[in-house]
Design a protein around this motif. Structure first.
Motif, PDB file in Angstrom:
ATOM      1  N   PRO A 178       0.820  -1.219   0.000  1.00 24.14           N
ATOM      2  CA  PRO A 178       0.000   0.000   0.000  1.00 24.14           C
ATOM      3  C   PRO A 178       0.853   1.269   0.000  1.00 24.14           C
ATOM      4  O   PRO A 178       1.925   1.302   0.594  1.00 24.14           O
ATOM      5  CB  PRO A 178      -0.791  -0.101   1.305  1.00 24.14           C
ATOM      6  N   ASN A 179       0.349   2.291  -0.674  1.00 25.89           N
ATOM      7  CA  ASN A 179       0.984   3.615  -0.734  1.00 25.89           C
ATOM      8  C   ASN A 179       2.383   3.581  -1.332  1.00 25.89           C
ATOM      9  O   ASN A 179       3.244   4.394  -0.993  1.00 25.89           O
ATOM     10  CB  ASN A 179       1.002   4.267   0.656  1.00 25.89           C
ATOM     11  N   SER A 180       2.629   2.635  -2.207  1.00 26.00           N
ATOM     12  CA  SER A 180       3.939   2.482  -2.825  1.00 26.00           C
ATOM     13  C   SER A 180       3.822   2.710  -4.335  1.00 26.00           C
ATOM     14  O   SER A 180       3.287   1.861  -5.051  1.00 26.00           O
ATOM     15  CB  SER A 180       4.467   1.066  -2.545  1.00 26.00           C
ATOM     16  N   PRO A 181       4.305   3.857  -4.836  1.00 28.52           N
ATOM     17  CA  PRO A 181       4.194   4.111  -6.279  1.00 28.52           C
ATOM     18  C   PRO A 181       5.107   3.190  -7.074  1.00 28.52           C
ATOM     19  O   PRO A 181       6.172   2.804  -6.609  1.00 28.52           O
ATOM     20  CB  PRO A 181       4.645   5.564  -6.412  1.00 28.52           C
ATOM     21  N   ARG A 182       4.668   2.833  -8.257  1.00 24.72           N
ATOM     22  CA  ARG A 182       5.497   1.991  -9.130  1.00 24.72           C
ATOM     23  C   ARG A 182       6.614   2.821  -9.774  1.00 24.72           C
ATOM     24  O   ARG A 182       7.709   2.335  -9.974  1.00 24.72           O
ATOM     25  CB  ARG A 182       4.631   1.349 -10.202  1.00 24.72           C
ATOM     26  N   SER A 183       6.334   4.082 -10.088  1.00 30.08           N
ATOM     27  CA  SER A 183       7.367   4.915 -10.709  1.00 30.08           C
ATOM     28  C   SER A 183       7.337   6.328 -10.129  1.00 30.08           C
ATOM     29  O   SER A 183       6.315   6.805  -9.650  1.00 30.08           O
ATOM     30  CB  SER A 183       7.205   4.946 -12.229  1.00 30.08           C
ATOM     31  N   MET A 184       8.519   6.970 -10.204  1.00 28.60           N
ATOM     32  CA  MET A 184       8.671   8.339  -9.722  1.00 28.60           C
ATOM     33  C   MET A 184       9.618   9.066 -10.682  1.00 28.60           C
ATOM     34  O   MET A 184      10.653   8.536 -11.075  1.00 28.60           O
ATOM     35  CB  MET A 184       9.269   8.342  -8.315  1.00 28.60           C
ATOM     36  N   LEU A 185       9.230  10.281 -11.054  1.00 21.23           N
ATOM     37  CA  LEU A 185      10.038  11.126 -11.919  1.00 21.23           C
ATOM     38  C   LEU A 185      10.305  12.429 -11.181  1.00 21.23           C
ATOM     39  O   LEU A 185       9.378  13.024 -10.636  1.00 21.23           O
ATOM     40  CB  LEU A 185       9.297  11.400 -13.228  1.00 21.23           C
ATOM     41  N   LYS A 186      11.567  12.861 -11.152  1.00 17.95           N
ATOM     42  CA  LYS A 186      11.931  14.073 -10.420  1.00 17.95           C
ATOM     43  C   LYS A 186      12.764  14.981 -11.332  1.00 17.95           C
ATOM     44  O   LYS A 186      13.693  14.530 -11.988  1.00 17.95           O
ATOM     45  CB  LYS A 186      12.748  13.707  -9.186  1.00 17.95           C
ATOM     46  N   LEU A 187      12.400  16.268 -11.376  1.00 12.66           N
ATOM     47  CA  LEU A 187      13.123  17.277 -12.149  1.00 12.66           C
ATOM     48  C   LEU A 187      13.549  18.384 -11.195  1.00 12.66           C
ATOM     49  O   LEU A 187      12.736  18.879 -10.416  1.00 12.66           O
ATOM     50  CB  LEU A 187      12.220  17.854 -13.243  1.00 12.66           C
ATOM     51  N   HIS A 188      14.810  18.768 -11.255  1.00 13.37           N
ATOM     52  CA  HIS A 188      15.343  19.819 -10.388  1.00 13.37           C
ATOM     53  C   HIS A 188      16.120  20.807 -11.248  1.00 13.37           C
ATOM     54  O   HIS A 188      16.967  20.414 -12.052  1.00 13.37           O
ATOM     55  CB  HIS A 188      16.267  19.221  -9.327  1.00 13.37           C
ATOM     56  N   LEU A 189      15.847  22.102 -11.081  1.00 14.42           N
ATOM     57  CA  LEU A 189      16.577  23.166 -11.765  1.00 14.42           C
ATOM     58  C   LEU A 189      17.046  24.177 -10.726  1.00 14.42           C
ATOM     59  O   LEU A 189      16.314  24.486  -9.784  1.00 14.42           O
ATOM     60  CB  LEU A 189      15.680  23.886 -12.777  1.00 14.42           C
ATOM     61  N   SER A 190      18.270  24.684 -10.893  1.00  5.46           N
ATOM     62  CA  SER A 190      18.752  25.727  -9.988  1.00  5.46           C
ATOM     63  C   SER A 190      19.634  26.701 -10.759  1.00  5.46           C
ATOM     64  O   SER A 190      20.267  26.348 -11.755  1.00  5.46           O
ATOM     65  CB  SER A 190      19.510  25.130  -8.803  1.00  5.46           C
ATOM     66  N   ALA A 191      19.677  27.926 -10.260  1.00  7.49           N
ATOM     67  CA  ALA A 191      20.453  28.998 -10.894  1.00  7.49           C
ATOM     68  C   ALA A 191      21.186  29.778  -9.809  1.00  7.49           C
ATOM     69  O   ALA A 191      20.682  29.927  -8.693  1.00  7.49           O
ATOM     70  CB  ALA A 191      19.531  29.922 -11.676  1.00  7.49           C
ATOM     71  N   PRO A 192      22.361  30.294 -10.149  1.00 14.51           N
ATOM     72  CA  PRO A 192      23.099  31.086  -9.164  1.00 14.51           C
ATOM     73  C   PRO A 192      22.439  32.441  -8.947  1.00 14.51           C
ATOM     74  O   PRO A 192      21.804  32.986  -9.834  1.00 14.51           O
ATOM     75  CB  PRO A 192      24.479  31.242  -9.808  1.00 14.51           C
ATOM     76  N   LEU A 193      22.618  32.972  -7.741  1.00 13.54           N
ATOM     77  CA  LEU A 193      22.112  34.308  -7.418  1.00 13.54           C
ATOM     78  C   LEU A 193      23.285  35.290  -7.457  1.00 13.54           C
ATOM     79  O   LEU A 193      24.260  35.067  -8.159  1.00 13.54           O
ATOM     80  CB  LEU A 193      21.419  34.295  -6.064  1.00 13.54           C
ATOM     81  N   TRP A 194      23.214  36.390  -6.716  1.00 18.23           N
ATOM     82  CA  TRP A 194      24.244  37.431  -6.742  1.00 18.23           C
ATOM     83  C   TRP A 194      25.612  36.934  -6.280  1.00 18.23           C
ATOM     84  O   TRP A 194      26.614  37.506  -6.638  1.00 18.23           O
ATOM     85  CB  TRP A 194      23.804  38.613  -5.888  1.00 18.23           C
ATOM     86  N   ASP A 195      25.644  35.868  -5.497  1.00 21.61           N
ATOM     87  CA  ASP A 195      26.886  35.305  -4.964  1.00 21.61           C
ATOM     88  C   ASP A 195      26.896  33.826  -5.348  1.00 21.61           C
ATOM     89  O   ASP A 195      25.890  33.141  -5.202  1.00 21.61           O
ATOM     90  CB  ASP A 195      26.879  35.474  -3.439  1.00 21.61           C
ATOM     91  N   PRO A 196      28.003  33.290  -5.852  1.00 24.11           N
ATOM     92  CA  PRO A 196      28.024  31.891  -6.291  1.00 24.11           C
ATOM     93  C   PRO A 196      27.697  30.885  -5.177  1.00 24.11           C
ATOM     94  O   PRO A 196      27.343  29.754  -5.452  1.00 24.11           O
ATOM     95  CB  PRO A 196      29.441  31.664  -6.800  1.00 24.11           C
ATOM     96  N   ARG A 197      27.816  31.311  -3.926  1.00 20.21           N
ATOM     97  CA  ARG A 197      27.484  30.414  -2.822  1.00 20.21           C
ATOM     98  C   ARG A 197      25.980  30.303  -2.610  1.00 20.21           C
ATOM     99  O   ARG A 197      25.513  29.406  -1.910  1.00 20.21           O
ATOM    100  CB  ARG A 197      28.144  30.896  -1.526  1.00 20.21           C
TER     101      ARG A 197
END
Length: 102
Positions: free
Chosen positions: A65-84
């Motif tokens: 129960p409550n166990s998905p057969r598949s999962m897809l994950k997309l992540h995007l990130s961009a730098p701000l005023w300081d690279p940290r």
């Protein structure tokens, strides 16, 4: 990956009262595959895409129960005023999951 567990804790559902409770499920077996790709661009933009496919069963033919057969994950990130510092967003897709009430 492949795993076996004993006495996995799950949530039960009482249809009469509508209450939920916790119950040990017994033996659970699962197997699956995960893949992920990541790209970093000269501009500092980063993207990552991951996919997981799994099959988890209480008994042969009885899905966990409550166990998905598949999962897809997309992540995007961009730098701000300081690279940290970075600003990111993530999207997640889970396939249909069985419930104890269904």
């Amino acid at each position: 990956y492949r795993y076996r567990m004993d006495d996995l804790l799950s949530q039960g559902f009482d249809e009469t009262s509508g209450d939920t409770y916790f119950v040990n499920l017994g033996k659970v077996e699962g197997r699956g595959l995960e893949v992920e790709v990541e790209q970093r661009f000269d501009s500092g933009l980063r993207g990552r895409l991951g996919y997981s496919l799994q099959d988890s069963e209480l008994e042969p033919g009885q899905r966990l129960p409550n166990s998905p057969r598949s999962m897809l994950k997309l992540h995007l990130s961009a730098p701000l005023w300081d690279p940290r510092w970075r600003l990111g967003a993530e999207a997640l897709y889970l396939s249909e999951r069985g419930t104890l009430a269904a």
